[in-house]
Design a protein around this motif. Structure first.
Motif, PDB file in Angstrom:
ATOM      1  N   GLY A   1       0.811  -1.210   0.000  1.00 36.09           N
ATOM      2  CA  GLY A   1       0.000   0.000   0.000  1.00 36.09           C
ATOM      3  C   GLY A   1       0.844   1.258   0.000  1.00 36.09           C
ATOM      4  N   GLU A   2       1.918   1.252   0.774  1.00 37.74           N
ATOM      5  CA  GLU A   2       2.803   2.425   0.831  1.00 37.74           C
ATOM      6  C   GLU A   2       3.501   2.645  -0.498  1.00 37.74           C
ATOM      7  OE1 GLU A   2       4.045   2.319   5.583  1.00 37.74           O
ATOM      8  OE2 GLU A   2       5.051   0.980   4.154  1.00 37.74           O
ATOM      9  N   ARG A   3       3.894   1.561  -1.155  1.00 40.04           N
ATOM     10  CA  ARG A   3       4.581   1.701  -2.439  1.00 40.04           C
ATOM     11  C   ARG A   3       3.621   2.110  -3.551  1.00 40.04           C
ATOM     12  NH1 ARG A   3       6.025  -3.078  -3.742  1.00 40.04           N
ATOM     13  NH2 ARG A   3       5.329  -4.133  -1.836  1.00 40.04           N
ATOM     14  N   LEU A   4       2.392   1.626  -3.486  1.00 47.38           N
ATOM     15  CA  LEU A   4       1.401   2.060  -4.470  1.00 47.38           C
ATOM     16  C   LEU A   4       1.094   3.550  -4.317  1.00 47.38           C
ATOM     17  CD1 LEU A   4      -1.086  -0.964  -4.517  1.00 47.38           C
ATOM     18  CD2 LEU A   4       0.555  -0.294  -6.284  1.00 47.38           C
ATOM     19  N   ALA A   5       1.077   4.032  -3.079  1.00 49.25           N
ATOM     20  CA  ALA A   5       0.879   5.460  -2.843  1.00 49.25           C
ATOM     21  C   ALA A   5       2.041   6.270  -3.418  1.00 49.25           C
ATOM     22  CB  ALA A   5       0.726   5.732  -1.348  1.00 49.25           C
ATOM     23  N   LEU A   6       3.253   5.739  -3.276  1.00 49.84           N
ATOM     24  CA  LEU A   6       4.438   6.401  -3.838  1.00 49.84           C
ATOM     25  C   LEU A   6       4.335   6.447  -5.364  1.00 49.84           C
ATOM     26  CD1 LEU A   6       7.107   7.609  -2.728  1.00 49.84           C
ATOM     27  CD2 LEU A   6       8.159   5.372  -3.103  1.00 49.84           C
ATOM     28  N   ALA A   7       3.889   5.347  -5.956  1.00 51.62           N
ATOM     29  CA  ALA A   7       3.729   5.299  -7.409  1.00 51.62           C
ATOM     30  C   ALA A   7       2.665   6.292  -7.879  1.00 51.62           C
ATOM     31  CB  ALA A   7       3.357   3.881  -7.843  1.00 51.62           C
ATOM     32  N   ARG A   8       1.633   6.451  -7.079  1.00 50.10           N
ATOM     33  CA  ARG A   8       0.557   7.377  -7.433  1.00 50.10           C
ATOM     34  C   ARG A   8       0.977   8.837  -7.253  1.00 50.10           C
ATOM     35  NH1 ARG A   8      -2.981   6.455  -3.280  1.00 50.10           N
ATOM     36  NH2 ARG A   8      -2.021   8.240  -2.207  1.00 50.10           N
ATOM     37  N   ASP A   9       1.673   9.115  -6.167  1.00 52.31           N
ATOM     38  CA  ASP A   9       1.953  10.503  -5.800  1.00 52.31           C
ATOM     39  C   ASP A   9       3.253  11.049  -6.388  1.00 52.31           C
ATOM     40  OD1 ASP A   9      -0.357  10.358  -4.304  1.00 52.31           O
ATOM     41  OD2 ASP A   9       0.694   9.976  -2.417  1.00 52.31           O
ATOM     42  N   VAL A  10       4.210  10.169  -6.693  1.00 57.17           N
ATOM     43  CA  VAL A  10       5.516  10.628  -7.191  1.00 57.17           C
ATOM     44  C   VAL A  10       5.723  10.231  -8.644  1.00 57.17           C
ATOM     45  CG1 VAL A  10       8.013  10.595  -6.847  1.00 57.17           C
ATOM     46  CG2 VAL A  10       6.485  10.522  -4.865  1.00 57.17           C
ATOM     47  N   HIS A  11       5.750   8.917  -8.904  1.00 56.24           N
ATOM     48  CA  HIS A  11       5.927   8.440 -10.283  1.00 56.24           C
ATOM     49  C   HIS A  11       5.537   6.977 -10.367  1.00 56.24           C
ATOM     50  CE1 HIS A  11       7.724   7.485 -14.173  1.00 56.24           C
ATOM     51  NE2 HIS A  11       7.774   8.784 -14.401  1.00 56.24           N
ATOM     52  N   PRO A  12       4.874   6.555 -11.459  1.00 51.06           N
ATOM     53  CA  PRO A  12       4.456   5.163 -11.594  1.00 51.06           C
ATOM     54  C   PRO A  12       5.601   4.146 -11.538  1.00 51.06           C
ATOM     55  CG  PRO A  12       3.295   6.526 -13.196  1.00 51.06           C
ATOM     56  CD  PRO A  12       4.328   7.405 -12.547  1.00 51.06           C
ATOM     57  N   LEU A  13       6.826   4.555 -11.859  1.00 53.95           N
ATOM     58  CA  LEU A  13       7.956   3.618 -11.803  1.00 53.95           C
ATOM     59  C   LEU A  13       8.195   3.096 -10.391  1.00 53.95           C
ATOM     60  CD1 LEU A  13      10.544   5.189 -14.285  1.00 53.95           C
ATOM     61  CD2 LEU A  13       9.332   3.006 -14.532  1.00 53.95           C
ATOM     62  N   PHE A  14       7.691   3.796  -9.373  1.00 59.08           N
ATOM     63  CA  PHE A  14       7.826   3.297  -8.013  1.00 59.08           C
ATOM     64  C   PHE A  14       6.886   2.110  -7.736  1.00 59.08           C
ATOM     65  CE2 PHE A  14       9.923   7.408  -7.045  1.00 59.08           C
ATOM     66  CZ  PHE A  14      11.084   6.875  -6.493  1.00 59.08           C
ATOM     67  N   GLY A  15       6.111   1.725  -8.747  1.00 61.41           N
ATOM     68  CA  GLY A  15       5.362   0.485  -8.629  1.00 61.41           C
ATOM     69  C   GLY A  15       6.261  -0.731  -8.612  1.00 61.41           C
ATOM     70  N   THR A  16       7.509  -0.569  -9.050  1.00 60.60           N
ATOM     71  CA  THR A  16       8.508  -1.647  -9.005  1.00 60.60           C
ATOM     72  C   THR A  16       9.384  -1.455  -7.784  1.00 60.60           C
ATOM     73  OG1 THR A  16       8.542  -1.872 -11.412  1.00 60.60           O
ATOM     74  CG2 THR A  16      10.442  -2.720 -10.205  1.00 60.60           C
ATOM     75  N   ARG A  17       9.420  -2.455  -6.924  1.00 62.57           N
ATOM     76  CA  ARG A  17      10.204  -2.360  -5.691  1.00 62.57           C
ATOM     77  C   ARG A  17      11.693  -2.478  -6.009  1.00 62.57           C
ATOM     78  NH1 ARG A  17       7.846  -7.724  -5.457  1.00 62.57           N
ATOM     79  NH2 ARG A  17       9.502  -9.294  -5.677  1.00 62.57           N
ATOM     80  N   GLY A  18      12.517  -1.893  -5.123  1.00 65.03           N
ATOM     81  CA  GLY A  18      13.962  -2.026  -5.255  1.00 65.03           C
ATOM     82  C   GLY A  18      14.735  -0.725  -5.207  1.00 65.03           C
ATOM     83  N   PRO A  19      14.339   0.310  -5.966  1.00 62.86           N
ATOM     84  CA  PRO A  19      15.100   1.557  -5.952  1.00 62.86           C
ATOM     85  C   PRO A  19      15.013   2.276  -4.606  1.00 62.86           C
ATOM     86  CG  PRO A  19      13.782   1.379  -7.951  1.00 62.86           C
ATOM     87  CD  PRO A  19      13.314   0.295  -7.022  1.00 62.86           C
ATOM     88  N   PRO A  20      15.922   3.216  -4.360  1.00 54.61           N
ATOM     89  CA  PRO A  20      15.851   4.015  -3.133  1.00 54.61           C
ATOM     90  C   PRO A  20      14.485   4.674  -2.994  1.00 54.61           C
ATOM     91  CG  PRO A  20      17.903   4.443  -4.291  1.00 54.61           C
ATOM     92  CD  PRO A  20      17.079   3.593  -5.208  1.00 54.61           C
ATOM     93  N   GLY A  21      13.962   4.640  -1.783  1.00 48.01           N
ATOM     94  CA  GLY A  21      12.651   5.186  -1.530  1.00 48.01           C
ATOM     95  C   GLY A  21      11.593   4.120  -1.355  1.00 48.01           C
ATOM     96  N   THR A  22      11.892   2.876  -1.768  1.00 50.57           N
ATOM     97  CA  THR A  22      10.908   1.797  -1.644  1.00 50.57           C
ATOM     98  C   THR A  22      11.159   0.923  -0.419  1.00 50.57           C
ATOM     99  OG1 THR A  22      12.170   0.260  -3.070  1.00 50.57           O
ATOM    100  CG2 THR A  22      10.584   1.738  -4.147  1.00 50.57           C
ATOM    101  N   HIS A  23      12.125   1.297   0.414  1.00 50.51           N
ATOM    102  CA  HIS A  23      12.435   0.527   1.619  1.00 50.51           C
ATOM    103  C   HIS A  23      11.977   1.266   2.878  1.00 50.51           C
ATOM    104  CE1 HIS A  23      15.504  -0.619  -1.413  1.00 50.51           C
ATOM    105  NE2 HIS A  23      15.229  -1.834  -0.982  1.00 50.51           N
ATOM    106  N   ASP A  24      11.669   0.500   3.909  1.00 50.71           N
ATOM    107  CA  ASP A  24      11.378   1.063   5.218  1.00 50.71           C
ATOM    108  C   ASP A  24      12.706   1.153   5.978  1.00 50.71           C
ATOM    109  OD1 ASP A  24      10.500   1.721   7.780  1.00 50.71           O
ATOM    110  OD2 ASP A  24       8.690   0.497   7.624  1.00 50.71           O
ATOM    111  N   VAL A  25      13.462   2.199   5.667  1.00 53.72           N
ATOM    112  CA  VAL A  25      14.807   2.361   6.229  1.00 53.72           C
ATOM    113  C   VAL A  25      14.744   2.479   7.751  1.00 53.72           C
ATOM    114  CG1 VAL A  25      16.875   3.806   6.248  1.00 53.72           C
ATOM    115  CG2 VAL A  25      15.666   3.384   4.096  1.00 53.72           C
ATOM    116  N   ALA A  26      13.738   3.189   8.250  1.00 53.49           N
ATOM    117  CA  ALA A  26      13.611   3.360   9.702  1.00 53.49           C
ATOM    118  C   ALA A  26      13.437   2.014  10.399  1.00 53.49           C
ATOM    119  CB  ALA A  26      12.446   4.285  10.023  1.00 53.49           C
ATOM    120  N   LEU A  27      12.662   1.119   9.805  1.00 50.86           N
ATOM    121  CA  LEU A  27      12.444  -0.204  10.394  1.00 50.86           C
ATOM    122  C   LEU A  27      13.732  -1.018  10.405  1.00 50.86           C
ATOM    123  CD1 LEU A  27      10.534  -2.336  11.565  1.00 50.86           C
ATOM    124  CD2 LEU A  27       9.945  -2.984   9.208  1.00 50.86           C
TER     125      LEU A  27
END
Length: 261
Positions: free
Chosen positions: A60-86
């Motif tokens: 859900g968080e990654r789909l929101a990123l794809a919607r709000d920033v760029h559709p390419l974030f629908g693919t996991r892996g690049p910076p920004g798709t990880h829960d770094v804090a966790l």
């Protein structure tokens, strides 16, 4: 033990002798990190391995990123798709833990493209002798000027306004750099070039799906060929040396290592 695992063990043992407890291991997709890291945990009693891939944001968080920033974030892996804090929190828990403690470690289901429920997370013993954290881009440096450059491949060409790359670089300069700061040492597996990473990833897909070499369906081969392009820029940046200082092992296209400093 594979030659790659033996090479990493030699590097890791040297770093541990200097008192390092948190070691980040970086290597491209398909190079054999998972197999090598499993061998390391057997060879080094009291060690644990955390994988960057287990700390993706929820679907859900990654789909929101794809919607709000760029559709390419629908693919996991690049910076920004990880829960770094966790991930940072999990490393800190292990560092502060006692031998009688047990720590639940997040796990990601790639087939479902979702983090597993907490009840399904593996539970590991506390007070590890060494904490390994492995991932494809550990230690890579940020380059805030990168979004202004031309696209490297067909996937980057879809980032017409640069929003995908523009979001990634500040992530690398901020949260990911703070994550890198938690490492006592970095170990790098260096491919001979990005071109072989596609071949390795294709072989990895064949193994995962239980098909003979060259037996992937054409549509799956096309998927792998496109998928790997999301990683090209940072893989090449790592290979060019834009990364935290550390020790490295170079491998050839057959994944046979040659130690070097």
């Amino acid at each position: 033990m594979t030659p790659l695992a033996e090479a990493l063990l030699a590097l890791a043992t040297g770093e541990m002798a200097r008192g390092a407890r948190v070691i980040f291991v970086s290597g491209p997709q398909g190079v054999g990190k998972s197999t090598a890291m499993a061998a390391l945990t057997e060879a080094i009693p009291g060690s644990v391995v955390l994988g960057l891939d287990d700390f993706y944001l929820t679907r859900g968080e990654r789909l929101a990123l794809a919607r709000d920033v760029h559709p390419l974030f629908g693919t996991r892996g690049p910076p920004g798709t990880h829960d770094v804090a966790l991930l940072m929190e999990t490393i800190a828990l292990f560092k502060a833990s006692g031998a009688d403690e047990r720590i639940a470690v997040p796990a990601f289901d790639k087939a479902a493209d979702e983090r597993r429920p907490e009840a399904e997370w593996p539970v590991l013993a506390g007070a590890p002798r060494v904490i390994f954290v492995e991932g494809w881009m550990m230690g890579v440096a940020a380059d805030l000027s990168a979004p202004a450059g031309p696209p490297l491949n067909a996937v980057e060409a879809e980032d017409v306004d640069g929003a995908w790359r523009t979001y990634q670089e500040p992530q690398l300069a901020g949260p990911y750099q703070r994550l890198w700061n938690m490492a006592d040492a970095f170990l790098y597996i260096d491919a001979p070039g990005f071109d072989v990473v596609k071949d390795w990833r294709m072989q990895q897909e064949e193994t995962t799906r239980g098909v003979a070499p060259g037996g992937l369906a054409p549509e799956r081969q096309a998927w792998v060929s496109r998928f790997i392009l999301h990683y090209q820029r940072l893989t090449e940046r790592l290979l060019a040396g834009a990364r935290r200082p550390g020790q490295s092992v170079a491998v050839d296209r057959f994944r046979q290592p040659q130690l070097r400093n």
